[in-house]
Write a protein that holds these residues in place. Structure first.
Motif, PDB file in Angstrom:
ATOM      1  N   GLY A 149       0.813  -1.208   0.000  1.00 52.46           N
ATOM      2  CA  GLY A 149       0.000   0.000   0.000  1.00 52.46           C
ATOM      3  C   GLY A 149       0.843   1.252   0.000  1.00 52.46           C
ATOM      4  N   SER A 150       0.179   2.406   0.156  1.00 47.25           N
ATOM      5  CA  SER A 150       0.884   3.687   0.136  1.00 47.25           C
ATOM      6  C   SER A 150       1.260   4.174   1.529  1.00 47.25           C
ATOM      7  CB  SER A 150       0.025   4.745  -0.562  1.00 47.25           C
ATOM      8  OG  SER A 150      -1.203   4.912   0.145  1.00 47.25           O
ATOM      9  N   ILE A 163       4.041   1.542  -2.230  1.00 43.36           N
ATOM     10  CA  ILE A 163       3.890   1.999  -3.610  1.00 43.36           C
ATOM     11  C   ILE A 163       3.196   3.356  -3.573  1.00 43.36           C
ATOM     12  CG2 ILE A 163       3.003   1.462  -5.909  1.00 43.36           C
ATOM     13  CD1 ILE A 163       2.771  -1.448  -5.041  1.00 43.36           C
ATOM     14  N   ILE A 201      -3.281   3.636  -5.737  1.00 41.50           N
ATOM     15  CA  ILE A 201      -2.892   2.677  -4.700  1.00 41.50           C
ATOM     16  C   ILE A 201      -3.494   3.122  -3.368  1.00 41.50           C
ATOM     17  CG2 ILE A 201      -0.971   1.611  -3.456  1.00 41.50           C
ATOM     18  CD1 ILE A 201      -1.156   0.758  -6.352  1.00 41.50           C
ATOM     19  N   SER A 202      -4.282   2.242  -2.752  1.00 39.92           N
ATOM     20  CA  SER A 202      -4.884   2.553  -1.453  1.00 39.92           C
ATOM     21  C   SER A 202      -3.825   2.476  -0.359  1.00 39.92           C
ATOM     22  CB  SER A 202      -6.022   1.569  -1.152  1.00 39.92           C
ATOM     23  OG  SER A 202      -7.008   1.642  -2.152  1.00 39.92           O
ATOM     24  N   HIS A 242      -3.667  -1.529   0.594  1.00 39.72           N
ATOM     25  CA  HIS A 242      -4.221  -2.005  -0.677  1.00 39.72           C
ATOM     26  C   HIS A 242      -4.396  -3.537  -0.707  1.00 39.72           C
ATOM     27  CE1 HIS A 242      -4.907  -1.013  -5.050  1.00 39.72           C
ATOM     28  NE2 HIS A 242      -4.827  -2.333  -5.094  1.00 39.72           N
ATOM     29  N   SER A 289      -9.436  -2.543  -1.501  1.00 43.17           N
ATOM     30  CA  SER A 289      -8.897  -1.387  -2.218  1.00 43.17           C
ATOM     31  C   SER A 289      -9.915  -0.844  -3.213  1.00 43.17           C
ATOM     32  CB  SER A 289      -7.620  -1.771  -2.960  1.00 43.17           C
ATOM     33  OG  SER A 289      -7.909  -2.693  -3.995  1.00 43.17           O
ATOM     34  N   THR A 349      -7.132  -5.543  -6.922  1.00 47.21           N
ATOM     35  CA  THR A 349      -5.916  -6.344  -7.030  1.00 47.21           C
ATOM     36  C   THR A 349      -6.171  -7.403  -8.101  1.00 47.21           C
ATOM     37  OG1 THR A 349      -5.387  -5.972  -4.699  1.00 47.21           O
ATOM     38  CG2 THR A 349      -4.317  -7.848  -5.787  1.00 47.21           C
ATOM     39  N   PHE A 356      -1.587  -4.113  -8.791  1.00 52.23           N
ATOM     40  CA  PHE A 356      -2.265  -3.386  -7.719  1.00 52.23           C
ATOM     41  C   PHE A 356      -2.781  -2.095  -8.351  1.00 52.23           C
ATOM     42  CE2 PHE A 356       1.381  -5.728  -6.015  1.00 52.23           C
ATOM     43  CZ  PHE A 356       0.716  -6.663  -5.241  1.00 52.23           C
ATOM     44  N   THR A 407      -0.748  -0.462 -11.292  1.00 52.76           N
ATOM     45  CA  THR A 407       0.682  -0.744 -11.108  1.00 52.76           C
ATOM     46  C   THR A 407       0.945  -2.231 -11.350  1.00 52.76           C
ATOM     47  OG1 THR A 407       0.910   1.052  -9.502  1.00 52.76           O
ATOM     48  CG2 THR A 407       2.615  -0.650  -9.505  1.00 52.76           C
TER      49      THR A 407
END
Length: 576
Positions: free
Chosen positions: A33-34, A42, A47-48, A51, A69, A73, A93, A96
């Motif tokens: 995730g972020s 990421i 991106i959650s 995620h 998310s 995914t 994701f 990405t």
């Protein structure tokens, strides 16, 4: 610190494809995730914060879970909530892209369904209640369990007659490539002309050279071939695999209880491979009509595949067990054509013996009237009578003969214009064209040329016993560019001629082709730069799609474009 040779390696691809970030994931749970708490962080749009989660299991497999998310995914191109994986797998994701593979290089040759075959679904994880996360494994997805589930879902429809053996075989092949640790599945049936492939499916990646083949024999000439790195995990599946083949054979016997061995040319009839989007639509529509008995009119240029479609229609109809008899109406004078169609009685001329015609011999089957637009008006009237009342009289005969045939007609002429000009009976046209289909010329479906050329080359080299690795890129480009006024028949003859010129082990190259085929076409004076680029891009995408049999990932690699560019161009070029 975990052993770098254990666990999984996650490779995150930058949006521009210029760089790759690598994360080694040992046994346990790893947040994607972020958020700053994420093991795999990421910081990209879409991106959650939390995620997804990747859990590396005790048995060497991995589990990918989406954590609610917004942008999803994906495993193997399909959105998932939870999927069990092993071996090399494409994941995403949001937008990405990433690759998940075993950290141990020796395990990257593992052939497992999840993510390895385009268009197949990843296996859904099964976890028993009370199982702790640390002890979670993918054991609930043992191949035997997966195989049993596939048979439970597919064989009942076969037994109830809701699907044909060919349709069920295709479903099984694609299901097994998704569910079993194999790289290729082939279901074959032995007939008078030898073994033919009923259905086949492969993983995205090439099968390793050291792969072994598990062969399973079934009744009535049915056979299954499984290619895999090892047969150890497949051996316990033999009883269920034999059951599947026995079910296919049993259904085939109920469909065709008694049938003499067909001639070789009839035995070779099968669904054509490598069809383009438009031809797939045409065949699907024709397949619906095949179940009935209405006459079919096939329009198209010479050599565009009219008889191939006619034979396929017959093979899909309730008359499949009956004969398929064809006559070229343009090749015979009126008197001979009438005796060929309706038969002739003894004594009509000196030395003539009684002989039944095609319509009489074809009872219970299909009669194909090729080039029907060239039929004489007198013969048209007699054919119309048979269509209106299934009774005919032999040439010189007075005794009515009952017939039961389905008419399929074809022509390369404009029948509507002929009708308006009085060259073809309007009533006969409307009776024969109860269902009308127009086949596009080969130049309008160039995406089929690479597959057709490869099939023709394989056929020619098999006849002669010659060895050739295939067709070069330069030759393939010339074949795709050439307009093929003679359509598929001209292409087939060109490949047959070129195959004769090959030296042992030599690929078919540009210099093997006829001068008219290999020369660059003259560009129209009005062709702008934009039009030239569009034409070149369409040709490149067409060749890539055909060469990879529609496999998007391999086509992207061949073309050297990103996923976003690939799908945008498909839409722009009208190929999506």
């Amino acid at each position: 610190m975990s052993d770098p040779g254990s666990g999984f390696l996650l490779k995150i691809l930058a949006p521009d494809g210029a760089s790759v970030r690598r994360f080694h994931l040992g046994p346990g749970e790893h947040l994607v995730g972020s958020t700053s708490e994420a093991v795999v962080r990421i910081e990209e749009p879409g991106i959650s914060r939390r995620h997804a989660q990747i859990q590396v299991c005790a048995d060497g497999g991995a589990v990918v879970r989406d954590l609610g998310s917004k942008n999803g995914t994906f495993v193997g191109g399909r959105r998932v909530r939870e999927a069990a994986l092993c071996g090399f797998t494409m994941v995403a994701f949001g937008s990405t892209q990433a690759v998940l593979q075993p950290a141990d290089p020796a395990r990257t040759d593992v052939l497992l369904a999840a993510g390895e075959s385009a268009g197949t679904s990843p296996a859904v994880l099964k976890q028993s209640a009370g199982t702790s996360p640390e002890g979670l494994t993918t054991q609930g997805l043992h191949p035997l369990e997966r195989l049993a589930e596939s048979l439970e879902e597919i064989l009942p429809s076969l037994a109830e007659g809701l699907s044909t053996p060919e349709e069920a075989a295709a479903e099984l092949a694609h299901r097994w490539i998704a569910d079993l640790p194999v790289g290729r599945v082939e279901i074959l049936r032995r007939g008078p002309a030898g073994e033919s492939v009923v259905a086949a499916a492969s993983t995205l990646d090439a099968v390793p050279r050291n792969a072994v083949t598990l062969e399973v024999e079934g009744p009535d000439g049915w056979k299954l071939l499984l290619r895999a790195p090892s047969s150890a995990r497949l051996e316990p599946l033999r009883p269920l695999l034999r059951l599947a083949l026995a079910s296919l054979a049993a259904r085939r016997r109920t469909l065709r209880p008694v049938r003499p061995a067909p001639p070789a040319e009839e035995a070779e009839v099968s669904f054509p491979t490598g069809l383009g989007h438009e031809m797939v639509r045409i065949y699907r529509q024709a397949g619906k009509v095949a179940r009935g008995d209405v006459p079919v009119m096939i329009l198209g240029e010479s050599g565009s595949g009219k008889e191939v479609l006619a034979r396929w229609l017959c093979s899909r109809s309730r008359r499949a067990a009956g004969p398929f008899l064809a006559v070229n109406c343009a090749a015979l004078p009126r008197e001979l054509l009438e005796s060929e169609l309706f038969g002739i009685e003894k004594g009509v001329a000196t030395g003539v013996e009684a002989r039944p015609g095609l319509l009489e011999r074809g009872s219970g089957g299909t009669v194909f009237l090729d080039e029907v637009g060239d039929m004489a008006p007198e013969t048209q009237a007699k054919v119309l009578r048979v269509l209106e009342s299934p009774v005919l009289y032999r040439v010189g005969g007075r005794t009515p003969v009952q017939v039961d045939v389905r008419f399929v007609a074809a022509t390369n002429r404009d029948l509507e214009t002929l009708v308006e000009e009085g060259g073809f009976r309007r009533d006969l046209y409307h009776r024969l064209a109860a269902f009308e289909v127009k086949l596009p010329p080969l130049r309008a479906r160039r995406e089929e040329i690479p597959s057709l050329a490869a099939a023709f080359l394989h056929r020619e080299t098999a006849k002669s016993g010659a060895m050739s690795p295939g067709i070069t890129r330069a030759a393939l480009g010339a074949l795709v560019r050439y307009p093929w006024p003679g359509n598929v028949r001209e292409l087939q003859n060109e490949i047959a001629k070129a195959a004769l010129l090959l030296e042992p082990g030599e690929p078919l190259d540009l210099h093997h082709l006829s001068p008219r085929v290999r020369q660059e076409p003259a560009a129209p004076h009005s062709l702008t730069l934009e039009e030239t680029v569009h034409q070149a891009e369409r040709e490149a995408f067409t060749v890539a799609l055909a060469a990879t049999e529609g496999d998007a990932q391999r086509a992207m690699e061949l073309l050297g474009v990103s996923r976003t560019t690939y799908y945008r161009k498909l839409k722009e070029l009208g190929l999506g």
